[in-house]
Design a protein around this motif. Structure first.
Motif, mmCIF file in Angstrom:
data_model
loop_
_atom_site.group_PDB
_atom_site.id
_atom_site.type_symbol
_atom_site.label_atom_id
_atom_site.label_comp_id
_atom_site.label_asym_id
_atom_site.label_seq_id
_atom_site.Cartn_x
_atom_site.Cartn_y
_atom_site.Cartn_z
ATOM 1 N N ALA A 12 -22.754 34.036 -9.908
ATOM 2 C CA ALA A 12 -21.653 33.268 -10.502
ATOM 3 C C ALA A 12 -20.456 33.232 -9.559
ATOM 4 C CB ALA A 12 -21.252 33.874 -11.849
ATOM 5 N N LYS A 16 -19.141 29.663 -8.003
ATOM 6 C CA LYS A 16 -17.777 29.202 -8.279
ATOM 7 C C LYS A 16 -16.931 29.182 -7.018
ATOM 8 C CE LYS A 16 -18.329 28.263 -12.530
ATOM 9 N NZ LYS A 16 -18.256 26.887 -13.021
ATOM 10 N N ALA A 38 -15.538 32.316 -12.517
ATOM 11 C CA ALA A 38 -16.867 32.937 -12.571
ATOM 12 C C ALA A 38 -17.061 33.788 -13.826
ATOM 13 C CB ALA A 38 -17.097 33.792 -11.329
#
Length: 195
Positions: A12, A16, A38
């Protein structure tokens, strides 16, 4: 304790950060913004990365390695060279969509030596591969025999530097259009690309 890099939180952060860096550049984005997007804490971020620069290096490696692998996959296909060029230009199109000038400046002209080293490494590896592909295409008659491979390499580098020419940039509303124009010009010159 070693934390596996394949965790959802790690991915994540990478995902991001890649999106934010491409849109706004590396310098303008803070660790706090990345963590917020994130959905992770700063403590989690620092379990994976020493700082934002280290994250930027991982993101840049991911971007360039992914692009290089896609290019190699296109060139391994058993299709005519002009079709490979079309597919390569489509890859360039995908890679340059939603990319900001700030990101390109941070990577190409920034003073973060790690980023420059990563870029230089991949540029050298990919240019060697591209030159070999061009020589193979030239031997097969797809590229004029009178073009020197060193000239092609020089022009490829020169066209890459044109992205930062202020007069040229002023002619385009966004960086993506400029990148595509330069790419098409390198491969097709002023001829009609639809033929």
């Amino acid at each position: 304790m070693t934390i596996p890099k394949e965790t959802k939180k790690y991915q994540a952060i990478i995902l991001k950060a890649k999106s934010l860096f491409r849109k706004h550049g590396i310098r303008r984005i803070s660790v706090e913004e990345i963590c917020k997007e994130a959905g992770v804490s700063k403590m989690t971020f620092y379990r994976f990365f020493a700082n934002k620069t280290e994250l930027a290096e991982v993101v840049l490696k991911d971007i360039v390695e992914s692009g290089f692998q896609k290019y190699k996959a296109v060139m391994r296909q058993e299709i005519p060279f002009p079709e490979k060029i079309k597919q390569t230009i489509l890859l360039k199109h995908e890679a340059s969509t939603d990319i900001s000038e700030e990101f390109l400046k941070d990577v190409y002209q920034g003073n973060k030596s790690g980023l420059k080293e990563i870029l230089d490494h991949y540029m050298n590896v990919s240019l060697t591969e591209v030159m070999n592909d061009m020589k193979t295409a030239q031997e097969a008659g797809w590229i004029r025999k009178d073009l020197k491979p060193d000239f092609l390499l020089y022009m490829m580098n020169d066209i890459g530097e044109k992205m930062f020419d202020e007069k040229l940039k002023a002619m385009y509303s966004d960086m993506h259009d400029l990148i595509m124009e330069l790419t098409n010009f390198f491969f097709y010159g002023i001829s009609n690309t639809s033929e």
